[in-house]
Design a protein around this motif. Sequence first.
Motif, short mmCIF file in Angstrom:
data_model
loop_
_atom_site.label_atom_id
_atom_site.label_comp_id
_atom_site.label_asym_id
_atom_site.label_seq_id
_atom_site.Cartn_x
_atom_site.Cartn_y
_atom_site.Cartn_z
N SER A 68 110.35 32.95 -39.27
CA SER A 68 109.11 33.28 -38.56
C SER A 68 109.09 34.71 -38.04
CB SER A 68 108.92 32.31 -37.38
OG SER A 68 109.94 32.47 -36.42
N LYS A 69 110.29 35.29 -37.81
CA LYS A 69 110.34 36.65 -37.29
C LYS A 69 109.90 37.67 -38.33
CE LYS A 69 114.29 35.36 -34.38
NZ LYS A 69 114.48 34.05 -35.04
N THR A 70 109.94 37.31 -39.60
CA THR A 70 109.55 38.24 -40.66
C THR A 70 108.08 38.11 -41.02
OG1 THR A 70 110.04 36.70 -42.49
CG2 THR A 70 111.88 38.01 -41.62
N LEU A 71 107.37 37.21 -40.38
CA LEU A 71 105.98 36.93 -40.72
C LEU A 71 105.03 37.46 -39.66
CD1 LEU A 71 106.44 33.18 -41.76
CD2 LEU A 71 106.35 35.15 -43.30
N THR A 72 103.80 37.72 -40.05
CA THR A 72 102.78 38.10 -39.09
C THR A 72 102.30 36.85 -38.36
OG1 THR A 72 100.94 37.79 -40.64
CG2 THR A 72 102.03 39.97 -40.60
N GLU A 73 101.60 37.05 -37.27
CA GLU A 73 101.07 35.91 -36.52
C GLU A 73 100.12 35.08 -37.38
OE1 GLU A 73 98.60 34.94 -32.38
OE2 GLU A 73 99.24 37.00 -32.85
N GLU A 74 99.30 35.76 -38.18
CA GLU A 74 98.37 35.04 -39.05
C GLU A 74 99.10 34.20 -40.08
OE1 GLU A 74 94.56 35.95 -42.03
OE2 GLU A 74 95.69 37.60 -41.14
#
Length: 299
Positions: A68-74
């Motif tokens: 999840s840390k590598t992903l954008t909020e969207e």
Amino acid sequence: MDLSDFASDNSRNIVLKSIVPQVCKDEPCCLGIDEAGRGPVLGPMVYGVSFCPVSCKERLADLGFADSKTLTEEQRDNLFSKIKQADDFIGFEVEVLSPNFISTAMLRRTKYSLNAISMDSAIGLLNLAIQQGANIKEVYVDTVGDSTKYQEKLQGLFPGLDITVTPKADAKFPIVSAASICAKVMRDQVLKSWTFKEGDDIVTGNYGSGYPADPSTKQWLLDNVDKVFGYPQFVRFSWSTTSTILESKARCVHWDDDEEDTAKGSASLFSFFAPKNADPKDKQHSFFEERHLKRVVSF
């Protein structure tokens, strides 16, 4: 998910969970455990677990889970929507650990470290999944502290399970990545909907990521320090960032209420806060209730 109970009292922890799909009761399942918000000085830490049948591992990977840390909020929100839509074979749980609980636990006389808090939350959520009827056989955990000792502890508590504790588990196992998404999305939602109950003087503007090194977070802490009461419960008092600012910006208070003076007949300091003719044992002040502090009685 419904966060109304937490919004009404964000000094306490809350556990939210999905239904357990029937297939997760009928077939052997894998379960992943991860957290979000371990390092920030602001807001809660959230632990999440996700589980699905071992036979559905490839199906889970096809949904596109990643750390999840590598992903954008969207991207995280989209993946969380996929998890909820896949309720025929995926289940999940989250525990929101309030900053008030974290501060109180870490600052109490008997040491209760953040690692211990984290492990207890993970163990509680794993137990809950099993109690809900999920047929858990494999467990994958993103480690805190020494991975070998953590795995030994979990294996001792759950001898019938195949447990793997390893760093970066969220990048290695899709089921842990799914748990990471659940934890991170829930923390984001809590931060967006946080209600400050301490009054209207709090600057509720940009507080950044909440991490101590973030300039926006540092500025928010400087803008919101109260010289007497310190900070709202949004802040973790057990972080050195907080204590350093309080030492330099807040008033130094000395509480003189020696047992020797009380024994000679002097009134206890706390008696001045009680209404006349009131029994001080009737009700605790909200300060103590919010921090789950109870009277100790000697027999």
